[in-house]
Design a protein around this motif. Sequence first.
Motif, PDB file in Angstrom:
ATOM      1  N   THR A 164       0.721  -1.128   0.094  1.00 30.89           N
ATOM      2  CA  THR A 164      -0.204  -0.224   0.307  1.00 30.89           C
ATOM      3  C   THR A 164       1.140   1.197  -0.193  1.00 30.89           C
ATOM      4  N   TRP A 165       0.448   2.526  -0.330  1.00 30.66           N
ATOM      5  CA  TRP A 165       1.171   3.568  -0.374  1.00 30.66           C
ATOM      6  C   TRP A 165       1.756   3.840   1.010  1.00 30.66           C
ATOM      7  N   ASP A 166       0.350   3.975   2.025  1.00 33.30           N
ATOM      8  CA  ASP A 166       1.068   3.705   3.398  1.00 33.30           C
ATOM      9  C   ASP A 166       2.704   3.503   4.015  1.00 33.30           C
ATOM     10  N   GLU A 167       2.620   1.296   3.230  1.00 30.67           N
ATOM     11  CA  GLU A 167       3.714   0.693   3.716  1.00 30.67           C
ATOM     12  C   GLU A 167       4.798   1.667   3.098  1.00 30.67           C
ATOM     13  N   VAL A 168       4.443   1.912   1.956  1.00 33.60           N
ATOM     14  CA  VAL A 168       6.162   2.683   0.907  1.00 33.60           C
ATOM     15  C   VAL A 168       5.979   4.112   0.903  1.00 33.60           C
ATOM     16  N   ASP A 169       5.013   4.836   1.207  1.00 36.28           N
ATOM     17  CA  ASP A 169       5.303   6.457   0.911  1.00 36.28           C
ATOM     18  C   ASP A 169       6.845   6.816   2.489  1.00 36.28           C
ATOM     19  N   PRO A 170       7.377   7.405   1.244  1.00 38.87           N
ATOM     20  CA  PRO A 170       8.553   7.992   2.218  1.00 38.87           C
ATOM     21  C   PRO A 170       9.145   9.214   3.067  1.00 38.87           C
ATOM     22  N   ARG A 171       7.561  10.066   2.843  1.00 38.51           N
ATOM     23  CA  ARG A 171       7.718  10.457   4.344  1.00 38.51           C
ATOM     24  C   ARG A 171       7.344   9.548   5.595  1.00 38.51           C
ATOM     25  N   ARG A 172       7.060   8.950   5.107  1.00 36.80           N
ATOM     26  CA  ARG A 172       6.593   7.760   6.384  1.00 36.80           C
ATOM     27  C   ARG A 172       7.826   7.142   7.370  1.00 36.80           C
TER      28      ARG A 172
END
Length: 224
Positions: A4-12
């Motif tokens: 998911t984007w939450d899993e790969v989002d660099p900001r996170r």
Amino acid sequence: MDLTWDEVDPRRHPFDSSSALAVISRLEPDGDRPTRPAGSVVSAPDLRWEGAEGGRWLGAMAEAITARFGRWAVGWQWTRVDGGPVVRGWCCSTHSLTTPAETLPRIADALCDWRAWLEDLAERFDRFPLGDLPDEEREGAWERATVHLVTHVVARVEAHDAWYDHCEQVLTWFLTRWGVPADRARTLVEEAIGGRFGSWVEPDGKLVQDVAEHLAVTIEIDRL
């Protein structure tokens, strides 16, 4: 690769590429180290080693990397052979798994390359700030973003085998980034593409535009 984007989002997920090799070297599992038998990489002894000692080491290494950096890091092995982006530091276990002195830098390079791709996507997603646009401008922005992202993914993966899987994933990530629930985003993207992208075939501009228009319209209808 289901991410998911939450899993790969660099900001996170903070990451320092300059220390990647040092960190990965400390993660090397105990036991058999990857020293491939002499001779052809398709010889019987070599294939047995790859399926046994080499495979165990690589599996343990992959688990250690994910545990240390987070789930986003699993993409370091995702090459275009498997429908993924072109991770340049790693080909496959047959060609990239050799000696520790050679293999660990390859893994670090692949991880950094994967991370750079995610950071590139995040920057491109933010070029289309859907959350700040008035309603009358949103449909056109969705459309322009879709054309841009499909074109960018095609260039990256070189329309290789099953390239459309990652293309669908990137579009789903983009929709998710701007507030569309992940499951609904995946459905909208699949319906817009409608099985019209194929392996080894670069989509022409008319098809990309049609997909973009379909997706933009259905996203906005969904918001009503």
